[in-house]
Design an enzyme around this catalytic site. Structure first.
Site, PDB file in Angstrom:
ATOM      1  N   HIS A 289       7.149   3.152 -13.188  1.00 54.58           N
ATOM      2  CA  HIS A 289       5.740   3.782 -13.699  1.00 54.58           C
ATOM      3  C   HIS A 289       5.531   3.128 -15.063  1.00 54.58           C
ATOM      4  CE1 HIS A 289       4.405   5.113  -9.717  1.00 54.58           C
ATOM      5  NE2 HIS A 289       5.051   6.327 -10.040  1.00 54.58           N
TER       6      HIS A 289
ATOM      7  N   ASP B  57       0.457  -1.681  -6.729  1.00 54.41           N
ATOM      8  CA  ASP B  57       1.302  -1.122  -6.021  1.00 54.41           C
ATOM      9  C   ASP B  57       2.749  -1.575  -6.123  1.00 54.41           C
ATOM     10  OD1 ASP B  57       2.046   0.599  -4.036  1.00 54.41           O
ATOM     11  OD2 ASP B  57       1.161  -0.523  -2.551  1.00 54.41           O
TER      12      ASP B  57
ATOM     13  N   SER C 155      -6.620   1.365   1.555  1.00 55.37           N
ATOM     14  CA  SER C 155      -5.978   2.428   1.073  1.00 55.37           C
ATOM     15  C   SER C 155      -7.322   3.067   0.604  1.00 55.37           C
ATOM     16  CB  SER C 155      -4.656   2.370   0.334  1.00 55.37           C
ATOM     17  OG  SER C 155      -3.720   1.646   0.902  1.00 55.37           O
TER      18      SER C 155
ATOM     19  N   ARG D  78       2.139  13.548  -3.092  1.00 57.35           N
ATOM     20  CA  ARG D  78       3.424  12.881  -3.675  1.00 57.35           C
ATOM     21  C   ARG D  78       4.171  14.199  -4.107  1.00 57.35           C
ATOM     22  NH1 ARG D  78       3.528   7.023  -6.162  1.00 57.35           N
ATOM     23  NH2 ARG D  78       2.239   6.202  -4.286  1.00 57.35           N
TER      24      ARG D  78
ATOM     25  N   LEU E 299     -15.400  -5.545 -22.149  1.00 60.35           N
ATOM     26  CA  LEU E 299     -14.717  -5.403 -20.748  1.00 60.35           C
ATOM     27  C   LEU E 299     -15.123  -4.024 -20.427  1.00 60.35           C
ATOM     28  CD1 LEU E 299     -12.912  -6.376 -18.461  1.00 60.35           C
ATOM     29  CD2 LEU E 299     -11.130  -5.061 -19.690  1.00 60.35           C
TER      30      LEU E 299
ATOM     31  N   ARG F  12      -3.398  -3.386   3.103  1.00 56.96           N
ATOM     32  CA  ARG F  12      -4.368  -2.464   3.500  1.00 56.96           C
ATOM     33  C   ARG F  12      -5.242  -2.160   2.187  1.00 56.96           C
ATOM     34  NH1 ARG F  12       0.592  -0.050   4.827  1.00 56.96           N
ATOM     35  NH2 ARG F  12       0.777   0.724   2.685  1.00 56.96           N
TER      36      ARG F  12
ATOM     37  N   ARG G 227      -4.261  -6.576  -4.260  1.00 61.99           N
ATOM     38  CA  ARG G 227      -3.120  -5.536  -4.128  1.00 61.99           C
ATOM     39  C   ARG G 227      -1.839  -6.305  -4.232  1.00 61.99           C
ATOM     40  NH1 ARG G 227      -3.067  -0.757   0.069  1.00 61.99           N
ATOM     41  NH2 ARG G 227      -1.064   0.027  -0.694  1.00 61.99           N
TER      42      ARG G 227
HETATM   43  C1  FPP Z   1       2.091   2.392  -7.318  1.00 61.04           C
HETATM   44  O1  FPP Z   1       3.251   2.275  -7.378  1.00 61.04           O
HETATM   45  C2  FPP Z   1       1.382   2.911  -8.442  1.00 61.04           C
HETATM   46  C3  FPP Z   1       0.531   4.157  -8.663  1.00 61.04           C
HETATM   47  C4  FPP Z   1       0.478   5.055  -7.831  1.00 61.04           C
HETATM   48  C5  FPP Z   1      -0.258   4.140  -9.751  1.00 61.04           C
HETATM   49  C6  FPP Z   1       0.601   4.031 -11.163  1.00 61.04           C
HETATM   50  C7  FPP Z   1      -0.160   3.115 -12.044  1.00 61.04           C
HETATM   51  C8  FPP Z   1       0.421   3.055 -13.344  1.00 61.04           C
HETATM   52  C9  FPP Z   1       1.576   3.690 -13.691  1.00 61.04           C
HETATM   53  C10 FPP Z   1      -0.395   2.005 -14.272  1.00 61.04           C
HETATM   54  C11 FPP Z   1      -1.048   2.911 -15.252  1.00 61.04           C
HETATM   55  C12 FPP Z   1      -1.551   4.139 -14.662  1.00 61.04           C
HETATM   56  C13 FPP Z   1      -2.571   4.827 -15.264  1.00 61.04           C
HETATM   57  C14 FPP Z   1      -2.971   6.151 -15.066  1.00 61.04           C
HETATM   58  C15 FPP Z   1      -3.616   4.177 -16.427  1.00 61.04           C
HETATM   59  P1  FPP Z   1       4.049   3.373  -6.053  1.00 61.04           P
HETATM   60  O2  FPP Z   1       4.408   4.424  -6.824  1.00 61.04           O
HETATM   61  O3  FPP Z   1       3.114   3.606  -5.016  1.00 61.04           O
HETATM   62  O4  FPP Z   1       4.987   2.365  -5.827  1.00 61.04           O
HETATM   63  P2  FPP Z   1       5.856   2.065  -4.427  1.00 61.04           P
HETATM   64  O5  FPP Z   1       4.774   1.898  -3.428  1.00 61.04           O
HETATM   65  O6  FPP Z   1       6.688   1.032  -4.578  1.00 61.04           O
HETATM   66  O7  FPP Z   1       6.495   3.523  -4.270  1.00 61.04           O
END
Ligand code: FPP
Length: 255
Positions: free
Chosen positions: A46, A29, A201, A80, A140, A199, A193
């Protein structure tokens, strides 16, 4: 009850702790906030988060962790903005296109947990192919929770049990375990987390019954090898009682 990661790292924490969890699960997160704090678009968060995932997978292999489960896209993430949903789909596709070979060469077995039916058919196919291609790897196990929700997983398990015609008096915890997306794997020992949120989630609700939690304020793109090592040290210091009292515990329990 909740232990937040101490903001200290000592010299001794650069070494591996005595007890390494078999199964680590991570709620990655804070990508968006990482980007915002730098005046960058969320896409950059991301992108950095994805780069960081590569480092963490590598570190898990190095530390001898057997199973890593990552929360990449939840059943709630469809809410989203459409552009961001598309970006997250594209990231998984890109990871599968670009990283599959290296993951395979490093002995990583990819598994998907969650529901594939809402995912675009070409991406479904790529996910299935990646799982099939790496299925014999043993170094792994990487569970990618994508379109995953813990409640949805329990509902899905119950539906499958009912469909199989199993009588009610034969339904027990062991049976439900088998019907979870993680069926056959040990439960997570440690759930991390990032980003300061306290949380779970909807993540691994069934499997987390006796997991140790580690919450850190560090945003996912900055949660590096050293941060993971700190989490492992904290885990190693915890006493896992599994409902028992200290006097009943032997060294084997929780190993
Ligand atoms: C949380 O950040 C992250 C995610 C919703 C997932 C994204 C994960 C990655 C990019 C890593 C690699 C992904 C894959 C598919 C292998 P957020 O957008 O919730 O951040 P915020 O809470 O600060 O807005």
């Amino acid at each position: 009850m909740v232990v937040v990661a101490p903001d200290v790292s000592s010299q001794s924490e650069t070494l591996l702790p005595p007890r390494i969890p078999r199964h680590v699960a991570i709620i990655m997160d804070g990508n968006g906030r990482w980007a915002k704090a730098r005046g960058l678009p969320r896409t950059e968060g991301h992108r950095q988060g994805t780069e960081n995932l590569r480092q963490i997978i590598r570190a898990c292999v190095e530390f001898g962790i057997e199973i890593l489960t990552i929360y990449a896209f939840s059943t709630e993430n469809w809410q989203r903005p459409p552009l961001e949903v598309r970006l997250l789909m594209n990231i998984l596709e890109m990871v599968l296109d670009r990283e599959l070979r290296e993951l395979h060469d490093n002995g990583v077995q990819i598994r998907h947990i969650g529901k594939l039916d809402q995912v675009a058919p070409h991406l479904q196919r790529k996910i299935r192919e990646a799982c099939a291609y790496t299925r014999d790897n043993r170094r792994l196990i990487l569970n990618v929770a994508f379109n995953y929700g813990g409640r949805d997983e329990i509902v899905h398990a119950v539906q499958e049990i009912v469909r199989s015609g199993i009588p009610a008096d034969q339904i027990d915890e062991a049976l439900l375990n088998q019907y979870m997306y993680t069926g056959g794997l040990p439960d997570p020992d440690l759930i991390i987390r990032t980003s300061g949120e306290l949380r779970i989630s909807n993540f691994l609700l069934w499997q987390a019954a006796y997991a140790e939690y580690y919450f850190t304020p560090v945003y996912w793109p900055d949660f590096d090898r050293e941060q993971l090592l700190q989490a492992l040290h904290e885990y190693s210091r915890r006493t896992r009682r599994f409902g028992q009292i200290d006097e009943q515990l032997t060294d084997e329990i929780g190993e």
